[in-house]
Design an enzyme around this catalytic site. Structure first.
Site, PDB file in Angstrom:
ATOM      1  N   SER A 116       1.089   2.965  -9.527  1.00 54.44           N
ATOM      2  CA  SER A 116       2.285   3.021  -8.692  1.00 54.44           C
ATOM      3  C   SER A 116       3.198   4.179  -9.076  1.00 54.44           C
ATOM      4  CB  SER A 116       2.991   1.663  -8.781  1.00 54.44           C
ATOM      5  OG  SER A 116       3.992   1.546  -7.798  1.00 54.44           O
ATOM      6  N   ASP A 172      -0.877  -3.719   0.917  1.00 52.52           N
ATOM      7  CA  ASP A 172       0.045  -3.562  -0.207  1.00 52.52           C
ATOM      8  C   ASP A 172       1.470  -3.632   0.330  1.00 52.52           C
ATOM      9  OD1 ASP A 172       1.667  -2.512  -2.307  1.00 52.52           O
ATOM     10  OD2 ASP A 172      -0.005  -1.347  -3.078  1.00 52.52           O
ATOM     11  N   HIS A 190      -0.368  -5.359  -4.631  1.00 54.40           N
ATOM     12  CA  HIS A 190       0.115  -4.157  -5.314  1.00 54.40           C
ATOM     13  C   HIS A 190      -0.414  -4.103  -6.758  1.00 54.40           C
ATOM     14  CE1 HIS A 190       2.455  -0.602  -5.880  1.00 54.40           C
ATOM     15  NE2 HIS A 190       3.251  -1.133  -6.784  1.00 54.40           N
TER      16      HIS A 190
END
Length: 201
Positions: free
Chosen positions: A76, A142, A169
């Protein structure tokens, strides 16, 4: 007698609101260590209110000058951070393997608090020439990072994102506390004896 390859060092860069003990990071570090590969998950400063400069400095300390025996795994916001670090590296350098999980370059509608961090973007076009192997993962859906964002990043890097259905996620809240797909690509790139790479129990 054939000498054993130099163990690969792996650095795992976590993301927003995370710590080294969250999600799948400790599992991956433990599995890599069991295979004889040193793994380090540095704590990014103030993960709930990340400062780009502070995160870049922490990444620089953790990764240093990469080489063929270095693998970096990022998740991320950690993906954007490592990409910025690599994009700014001067001179000739080479990274053995870069694995990006739910990476992005564009602002996230679900996380407007990160707009300031993301705003300056990152030009990633020169990075693939310095990376021996580059892998991008995304989930099928996501809620934090639109899958189109990850696909866009992958395209800029010259690869196609691999989809892991049902991973959300890639958070513990999504049920993801192990990520064998990442372990597998690292294992494939740097094979070790089967006994050391036994599947997780």
């Amino acid at each position: 007698m054939t000498s054993r390859p130099t163990p690969t060092r792996t650095v795992v860069i976590h993301g927003y609101h995370a710590t080294p003990g969250d999600h799948w990071f400790p599992w991956l570090a433990d599995r890599l260590a069991a295979g004889g590969i040193p793994a380090y998950v540095p704590a990014m400063p103030d993960p709930g209110d990340p400062d780009p400069g502070a995160w870049l400095a922490a990444t620089a300390r953790a990764v240093g000058t990469p080489d063929e025996d270095t693998a970096v795994v990022a998740h991320s916001l950690g993906c954007l951070t490592i990409l910025r670090y690599l994009a700014a590296l001067p001179g000739r350098w080479r990274l053995g393997h870069l694995v990006l999980v739910a990476g992005f370059l564009d602002p996230l509608p679900a996380l407007p608090d990160l707009d300031g961090y993301i705003a300056s973007g990152c030009d990633v076009r020169a990075i693939p020439a310095h990376v021996t192997r580059l892998t991008v993962f995304r989930s099928g859906a996501d809620e934090c990072v639109p899958t189109a964002h990850t696909d866009h990043l992958a395209a800029l890097l010259g690869v196609t994102a691999r989809t892991i259905p049902g991973a959300g996620h890639f958070l513990a809240d999504d049920g993801v506390t192990e990520l064998p797909e990442v372990l597998d690509v690292l294992r494939t790139a740097h094979p070790r004896p089967n006994a050391l790479w036994a599947p997780p129990a």
